[in-house]
Design an enzyme around this catalytic site. Structure first.
Site, mmCIF file in Angstrom:
data_model
loop_
_atom_site.group_PDB
_atom_site.id
_atom_site.type_symbol
_atom_site.label_atom_id
_atom_site.label_comp_id
_atom_site.label_asym_id
_atom_site.label_seq_id
_atom_site.Cartn_x
_atom_site.Cartn_y
_atom_site.Cartn_z
ATOM 1 N N ASP A 12 1.132 -1.071 -0.384
ATOM 2 C CA ASP A 12 0.067 0.022 0.003
ATOM 3 C C ASP A 12 1.065 1.307 0.336
ATOM 4 O O ASP A 12 2.178 0.696 0.350
ATOM 5 C CB ASP A 12 -1.127 -0.192 1.559
ATOM 6 C CG ASP A 12 -1.538 1.129 1.096
ATOM 7 O OD1 ASP A 12 -2.420 1.872 -0.093
ATOM 8 O OD2 ASP A 12 -2.693 0.682 2.211
ATOM 9 N N ASN A 14 1.810 3.441 -2.613
ATOM 10 C CA ASN A 14 2.314 3.984 -4.174
ATOM 11 C C ASN A 14 1.625 5.625 -4.763
ATOM 12 O O ASN A 14 2.170 6.190 -5.587
ATOM 13 C CB ASN A 14 1.138 3.008 -4.880
ATOM 14 C CG ASN A 14 1.822 1.386 -4.768
ATOM 15 O OD1 ASN A 14 3.137 1.583 -4.549
ATOM 16 N ND2 ASN A 14 1.157 0.712 -5.818
ATOM 17 N N SER A 57 -7.937 -5.196 -5.544
ATOM 18 C CA SER A 57 -8.823 -5.609 -4.012
ATOM 19 C C SER A 57 -10.102 -6.155 -5.206
ATOM 20 O O SER A 57 -10.185 -5.327 -5.933
ATOM 21 C CB SER A 57 -8.791 -5.334 -2.859
ATOM 22 O OG SER A 57 -9.181 -4.641 -2.773
ATOM 23 N N GLU A 59 -12.118 -4.911 -3.639
ATOM 24 C CA GLU A 59 -13.066 -3.564 -3.841
ATOM 25 C C GLU A 59 -12.360 -2.190 -5.030
ATOM 26 O O GLU A 59 -12.802 -1.151 -4.389
ATOM 27 C CB GLU A 59 -12.346 -2.785 -2.551
ATOM 28 C CG GLU A 59 -13.538 -3.719 -1.030
ATOM 29 C CD GLU A 59 -14.007 -4.853 -0.841
ATOM 30 O OE1 GLU A 59 -11.860 -5.327 -0.953
ATOM 31 O OE2 GLU A 59 -13.757 -5.746 -1.060
ATOM 32 N N ASN A 60 -10.968 -2.150 -4.865
ATOM 33 C CA ASN A 60 -10.251 -1.112 -6.254
ATOM 34 C C ASN A 60 -10.866 -1.088 -7.568
ATOM 35 O O ASN A 60 -10.423 -0.070 -8.163
ATOM 36 C CB ASN A 60 -8.851 -2.011 -6.468
ATOM 37 C CG ASN A 60 -8.015 -2.008 -5.327
ATOM 38 O OD1 ASN A 60 -7.105 -3.146 -5.318
ATOM 39 N ND2 ASN A 60 -8.497 -0.836 -4.128
ATOM 40 N N ARG A 63 -12.152 2.577 -8.314
ATOM 41 C CA ARG A 63 -11.179 3.982 -8.663
ATOM 42 C C ARG A 63 -11.723 4.519 -9.812
ATOM 43 O O ARG A 63 -12.892 3.331 -10.891
ATOM 44 C CB ARG A 63 -10.026 2.885 -8.619
ATOM 45 C CG ARG A 63 -9.512 2.910 -6.856
ATOM 46 C CD ARG A 63 -7.939 2.752 -6.942
ATOM 47 N NE ARG A 63 -7.245 2.117 -5.340
ATOM 48 C CZ ARG A 63 -6.451 2.270 -4.752
ATOM 49 N NH1 ARG A 63 -5.659 2.525 -5.862
ATOM 50 N NH2 ARG A 63 -6.264 1.803 -3.841
ATOM 51 N N SER A 188 -7.441 -4.530 5.405
ATOM 52 C CA SER A 188 -9.095 -4.974 3.453
ATOM 53 C C SER A 188 -9.235 -5.663 3.037
ATOM 54 O O SER A 188 -8.584 -5.491 1.693
ATOM 55 C CB SER A 188 -8.361 -3.810 3.122
ATOM 56 O OG SER A 188 -7.707 -2.393 3.709
ATOM 57 N N GLU A 199 1.505 -12.839 12.530
ATOM 58 C CA GLU A 199 1.543 -12.048 13.095
ATOM 59 C C GLU A 199 1.499 -11.079 12.064
ATOM 60 O O GLU A 199 1.846 -11.517 10.707
ATOM 61 C CB GLU A 199 3.436 -12.166 12.910
ATOM 62 C CG GLU A 199 3.174 -13.599 13.794
ATOM 63 C CD GLU A 199 2.872 -12.887 15.718
ATOM 64 O OE1 GLU A 199 3.369 -12.374 16.353
ATOM 65 O OE2 GLU A 199 2.498 -14.252 16.692
HETATM 66 C C1 IPE Z 1 -5.284 -2.335 -0.276
HETATM 67 O O1 IPE Z 1 -5.133 -1.451 -0.362
HETATM 68 C C2 IPE Z 1 -5.118 -3.229 -1.001
HETATM 69 C C3 IPE Z 1 -4.151 -3.319 -2.021
HETATM 70 C C4 IPE Z 1 -3.106 -3.477 -1.655
HETATM 71 C C5 IPE Z 1 -4.301 -4.059 -3.274
HETATM 72 P P1 IPE Z 1 -6.411 -0.081 -0.497
HETATM 73 O O2 IPE Z 1 -5.236 1.182 -0.353
HETATM 74 O O3 IPE Z 1 -7.251 -0.448 -1.126
HETATM 75 O O4 IPE Z 1 -6.959 -0.442 0.888
HETATM 76 P P2 IPE Z 1 -7.956 0.431 1.421
HETATM 77 O O5 IPE Z 1 -9.211 1.685 0.576
HETATM 78 O O6 IPE Z 1 -6.274 1.629 2.716
HETATM 79 O O7 IPE Z 1 -8.651 -0.257 3.024
HETATM 80 C C1 IPE Z 2 -1.730 -0.126 -3.038
HETATM 81 O O1 IPE Z 2 -1.451 1.819 -3.667
HETATM 82 C C2 IPE Z 2 -2.110 -0.463 -4.594
HETATM 83 C C3 IPE Z 2 -3.439 -1.104 -5.170
HETATM 84 C C4 IPE Z 2 -3.925 -1.031 -3.644
HETATM 85 C C5 IPE Z 2 -3.350 -0.870 -6.301
HETATM 86 P P1 IPE Z 2 -2.975 2.692 -3.648
HETATM 87 O O2 IPE Z 2 -2.918 3.279 -5.071
HETATM 88 O O3 IPE Z 2 -3.872 2.362 -2.214
HETATM 89 O O4 IPE Z 2 -1.975 4.026 -2.869
HETATM 90 P P2 IPE Z 2 -2.374 5.373 -1.749
HETATM 91 O O5 IPE Z 2 -3.200 4.229 -0.165
HETATM 92 O O6 IPE Z 2 -3.591 5.337 -2.052
HETATM 93 O O7 IPE Z 2 -0.981 5.777 -1.038
HETATM 94 MG MG MG Z 3 -4.528 2.453 -1.189
#
Ligand code: IPE
Ligand code: IPE
Ligand code: MG
Length: 234
Positions: A12, A14, A57, A59-60, A63, A188, A199
């Site tokens: 997480d 990026n 995920s 849930e992604n 976006r 998540s 752990e």
């Molecule tokens: C969890 O990160 C999913 C991945 C790293 C692929 P998210 O950024 O999607 O999770 P939330 O929205 O903060 O819970």
């Molecule tokens: C994790 O990074 C990668 C994916 C969930 C695909 P994010 O895209 O969730 O990065 P933040 O949480 O917005 O910084």
């Molecule tokens: Mg994230």
């Protein structure tokens, strides 16, 4: 002190990494994908036989269409770019998650990479794409129910060993250590069943900044933990 045999990582941060640099979120995803190789290559020396990484995920999909499309083409690029190195390093690649919602072309590349690496044993790398723990348990339950309905499974015999056989992770051991980067202290929807006794390490580093030396420190720290599984100190 023994290190973790199976490490799972919620990669997480990026987006925030890119924003801090005044760049679009996809720039962060590309930087994040480039970090994976170093972590995979660090595994053998650390005694990590299984590495499972959360890439996308269930849930992604919420976006923007542009970010989702960018991530899907990044997965294709990752497979194209990394196949040679993964094969050369003896890495066995598997994908978990529901493939039904993914493009056929991506699924074809995933199948091919799994096939190309199926005899490898150095590190078992599992990549979670369109993965959600609840979705996985739901799909597993549906298949279990079908077995019962078909008369192939007696409900009386169902125990804690039954459901895991229907999960995407059926051939993997449970994760010993789950790491989440970027400072969020939540799971998540990752490996819900499998991480019941894992752990956890929640660290502030954003995924594109995560390096092998920090990974090694976390594996070291794991060795000092006392896993009691509800029992008493050994
Ligand atoms: C969890 O990160 C999913 C991945 C790293 C692929 P998210 O950024 O999607 O999770 P939330 O929205 O903060 O819970
Ligand atoms: C994790 O990074 C990668 C994916 C969930 C695909 P994010 O895209 O969730 O990065 P933040 O949480 O917005 O910084
Ligand atoms: Mg994230």
């Amino acid at each position: 002190m023994t290190g973790p045999r199976h490490v799972a990582i919620i990669m997480d941060g990026n987006g925030r990494w890119a924003t801090q640099r005044g760049r679009p979120r996809l720039f962060g995803h590309h930087a994040g994908a480039r970090r994976v190789r170093e972590i995979v290559e660090a595994c053998p020396e650390l005694g990590v036989d299984y590495l499972t990484i959360f890439a996308f995920s269930t849930e992604n999909w919420k976006r923007t269409q542009a970010e989702v499309a960018g991530l899907m083409s990044l997965f294709r690029r990752y497979i194209l770019r990394e196949t040679k190195t993964l094969v050369a390093n003896g890495v066995r690649v598997r994908f978990i998650g529901d493939r039904v919602r993914l493009d056929d072309s991506l699924v074809g590349m995933m199948d091919e990479l799994e096939r190309l690496t199926e005899n490898n044993t150095s590190v078992h790398l599992t990549i979670a794409i369109n993965y959600g723990g609840r979705d996985e348990v739901t799909r597993a339950t549906k298949r279990l129910a079908e077995e019962v309905a078909a008369g192939r499974l007696d409900p009386e015999t169902v125990d804690e060993e039954t459901l895991p056989k229907f999960l995407d992770t059926c051939v993997l051991p449970d994760p010993d250590l789950v790491i989440r980067t970027s400072g969020e202290a939540r799971i998540s929807n990752f490996l819900l069943w499998q991480s019941a006794y894992s752990e956890y390490e929640f660290i502030d580093t954003l995924w594109p900044d995560f390096r092998a030396d920090e990974f090694a420190k976390l594996c070291d720290a794991y060795g000092a933990r006392d896993r009691r599984y509800g029992g008493l100190r050994a």
